[in-house]
Design an enzyme around this catalytic site. Structure first.
Site, PDB file in Angstrom:
ATOM      1  N   GLY A   4     -10.331  -3.899   1.500  1.00  0.00           N
ATOM      2  CA  GLY A   4      -9.309  -4.014   2.526  1.00  0.00           C
ATOM      3  C   GLY A   4      -9.381  -2.908   3.561  1.00  0.00           C
ATOM      4  O   GLY A   4     -10.384  -2.210   3.704  1.00  0.00           O
ATOM      5  N   ASP A   5      -8.281  -2.740   4.270  1.00  0.00           N
ATOM      6  CA  ASP A   5      -8.236  -1.743   5.345  1.00  0.00           C
ATOM      7  C   ASP A   5      -8.017  -0.326   4.845  1.00  0.00           C
ATOM      8  O   ASP A   5      -8.389   0.636   5.525  1.00  0.00           O
ATOM      9  CB  ASP A   5      -7.125  -2.100   6.328  1.00  0.00           C
ATOM     10  CG  ASP A   5      -5.742  -2.018   5.679  1.00  0.00           C
ATOM     11  OD1 ASP A   5      -5.531  -2.745   4.691  1.00  0.00           O
ATOM     12  OD2 ASP A   5      -4.894  -1.252   6.138  1.00  0.00           O
ATOM     13  N   THR A  50       0.259  -0.285   6.111  1.00  0.00           N
ATOM     14  CA  THR A  50       0.476  -1.177   4.982  1.00  0.00           C
ATOM     15  C   THR A  50       0.756  -2.573   5.514  1.00  0.00           C
ATOM     16  O   THR A  50       1.455  -2.739   6.508  1.00  0.00           O
ATOM     17  CB  THR A  50       1.645  -0.701   4.110  1.00  0.00           C
ATOM     18  OG1 THR A  50       1.878  -1.668   3.065  1.00  0.00           O
ATOM     19  CG2 THR A  50       2.916  -0.507   4.905  1.00  0.00           C
ATOM     20  N   GLY A  51       0.187  -3.567   4.841  1.00  0.00           N
ATOM     21  CA  GLY A  51       0.393  -4.944   5.279  1.00  0.00           C
ATOM     22  C   GLY A  51      -0.829  -5.788   5.028  1.00  0.00           C
ATOM     23  O   GLY A  51      -1.611  -5.533   4.109  1.00  0.00           O
ATOM     24  N   ASN A  52      -0.989  -6.809   5.845  1.00  0.00           N
ATOM     25  CA  ASN A  52      -2.133  -7.708   5.715  1.00  0.00           C
ATOM     26  C   ASN A  52      -3.382  -7.001   6.231  1.00  0.00           C
ATOM     27  O   ASN A  52      -3.606  -6.887   7.430  1.00  0.00           O
ATOM     28  CB  ASN A  52      -1.876  -8.996   6.503  1.00  0.00           C
ATOM     29  CG  ASN A  52      -2.936 -10.042   6.232  1.00  0.00           C
ATOM     30  OD1 ASN A  52      -4.113  -9.729   6.070  1.00  0.00           O
ATOM     31  ND2 ASN A  52      -2.526 -11.301   6.176  1.00  0.00           N
ATOM     32  N   ARG A  61     -13.344  -7.790  -2.904  1.00  0.00           N
ATOM     33  CA  ARG A  61     -12.787  -7.680  -1.551  1.00  0.00           C
ATOM     34  C   ARG A  61     -12.437  -6.232  -1.241  1.00  0.00           C
ATOM     35  O   ARG A  61     -11.894  -5.516  -2.064  1.00  0.00           O
ATOM     36  CB  ARG A  61     -11.550  -8.552  -1.426  1.00  0.00           C
ATOM     37  CG  ARG A  61     -10.837  -8.462  -0.062  1.00  0.00           C
ATOM     38  CD  ARG A  61      -9.641  -7.547  -0.112  1.00  0.00           C
ATOM     39  NE  ARG A  61      -8.793  -7.656   1.079  1.00  0.00           N
ATOM     40  CZ  ARG A  61      -7.709  -6.928   1.303  1.00  0.00           C
ATOM     41  NH1 ARG A  61      -7.340  -6.022   0.417  1.00  0.00           N
ATOM     42  NH2 ARG A  61      -6.993  -7.090   2.397  1.00  0.00           N
ATOM     43  N   THR A  91       0.874  -1.163   0.000  1.00  0.00           N
ATOM     44  CA  THR A  91       0.000   0.000   0.000  1.00  0.00           C
ATOM     45  C   THR A  91       0.912   1.214   0.000  1.00  0.00           C
ATOM     46  O   THR A  91       2.029   1.127   0.491  1.00  0.00           O
ATOM     47  CB  THR A  91      -0.879  -0.005   1.267  1.00  0.00           C
ATOM     48  OG1 THR A  91      -1.712  -1.160   1.255  1.00  0.00           O
ATOM     49  CG2 THR A  91      -1.754   1.231   1.359  1.00  0.00           C
TER      50      THR A  91
END
Length: 321
Positions: free
Chosen positions: A217-218, A238-240, A215, A187
């Site tokens: 995401g965050d 940024t990440g999962n 989907r 991200t």
């Protein structure tokens, strides 16, 4: 103190599998993004202007997972999302499921500042793109987003999908080198504080490689991937994304500062370490109202950097930089 910090994604980024020439290309892209944003701050512009400019540059670069360099969905599509937040008044805007907007962060910014004001924080899909068309934002065909690298990652991810355990060592029982990540995530984001002490955060992404179509995401979820408030700090993650959503990561950093009196470095580091304990990979960049910066992460690398007055951009990739 005027200050700006950015990230360009986190993940399995290893020095041993990253040629020096390619490293320098990423570092120079980070420097340019920082300069684009800080130039606005130096001229008296707002933090909102600065973070939009910094993120917009990364959206136009093929190096980052946002805009031009975005990853593909499992169906072979590009679906983008972004958000922006003004720490001076808690106003925020977000957009998701975008297929044809060249710069999602500019759509989020337009939603935030248009007159008359948009009555909603969050727009998605066809309605978000209809609003963008009405505001004459730039549209592109899906082919614009194509890069050979991302298409290869898409195909490899279909061939070697992650195991149920999300193990990095094996994929469906097959041994996979540590530097091979068939499901990269990343991200881009920016946080800035301007000369008036106002903080703003902007975040944009293509999501996780081979995510399900549809989907979310965050990144567009205020409090998960983006947060800004003048009293504490601005944070971009940024990440999962699933972990950032479950643990409201960016809001949690600000909450630790507000309720526990922690510094931005203490709060950000504690939250990122908490992610590690639940096997959530990721990192954040944050700036408080005094211009103090935090950039913790729990993966092998994170594209990141910061800039202050009278200094050159400071940019990094690996954990030991």
């Amino acid at each position: 103190m005027q200050n700006s910090v950015i990230h360009g994604g986190v993940g399995t980024i290893l020095r041993t599998s990253f040629p020096r020439e390619e490293q320098e290309q990423y570092l120079e892209a980070l420097r340019t993004s920082l300069r684009d944003g800080f130039r606005i701050l130096e001229s008296g512009g707002t933090a909102i202007d600065a973070v939009e400019a910094a993120v917009r540059y990364m959206e136009d670069s093929p190096f980052f997972n946002a805009g031009k360099g975005a990853v593909y969905t499992i169906g072979g599509n590009i679906e983008l999302e972004a958000s922006i937040m003004d720490g001076s008044n808690h106003r925020a805007s977000a957009c998701t499921l975008l297929h044809h907007i060249r710069n999602p962060i500019t759509l989020a910014r337009t939603m935030l500042t248009t007159k008359p004001p948009v009555p909603h924080v969050f727009l998605g899909g066809a309605q978000a793109e209809a609003f963008a068309r009405d505001k004459e934002l730039e549209f592109v065909e899906q082919g614009y987003f194509y890069t050979e690298k991302r298409w290869k990652q898409h195909i490899e991810g279909l061939e070697y999908p992650p195991s149920n355990s999300e193990s990095k060592g094996t994929v469906y029982g097959k041994s996979v080198p540590r530097d091979h990540d068939p499901n990269p995530m990343g991200t881009v984001g920016a946080v800035a504080v301007d000369r008036e002490g106002n903080i703003a955060t902007a975040t944009s992404t293509g999501g996780r490689n081979n995510k399900w179509d549809g989907r979310i995401g965050d990144t567009p979820l205020i409090g998960s991937g983006t947060w800004a408030e003048n009293a504490t700090c601005g944070v971009s993650g940024t990440g999962n994304g699933e972990f950032f959503i479950r643990y409201a990561v960016c809001h949690d950093v600000a909450s630790r500062m507000r309720y526990l009196g922690e510094s931005v470095q203490e709060a950000a580091a504690t939250v990122v370490e908490g992610l590690r304990k639940v096997e959530g990979e990721g990192g954040v960049v944050a700036v408080d109202r005094y211009g103090e910066v935090a950039m913790p992460f729990n993966s092998p690398g994170m594209y990141r950097g910061y800039i202050r007055a009278d200094m050159e951009p400071q940019v990094f990739i690996f954990g030991d930089d």
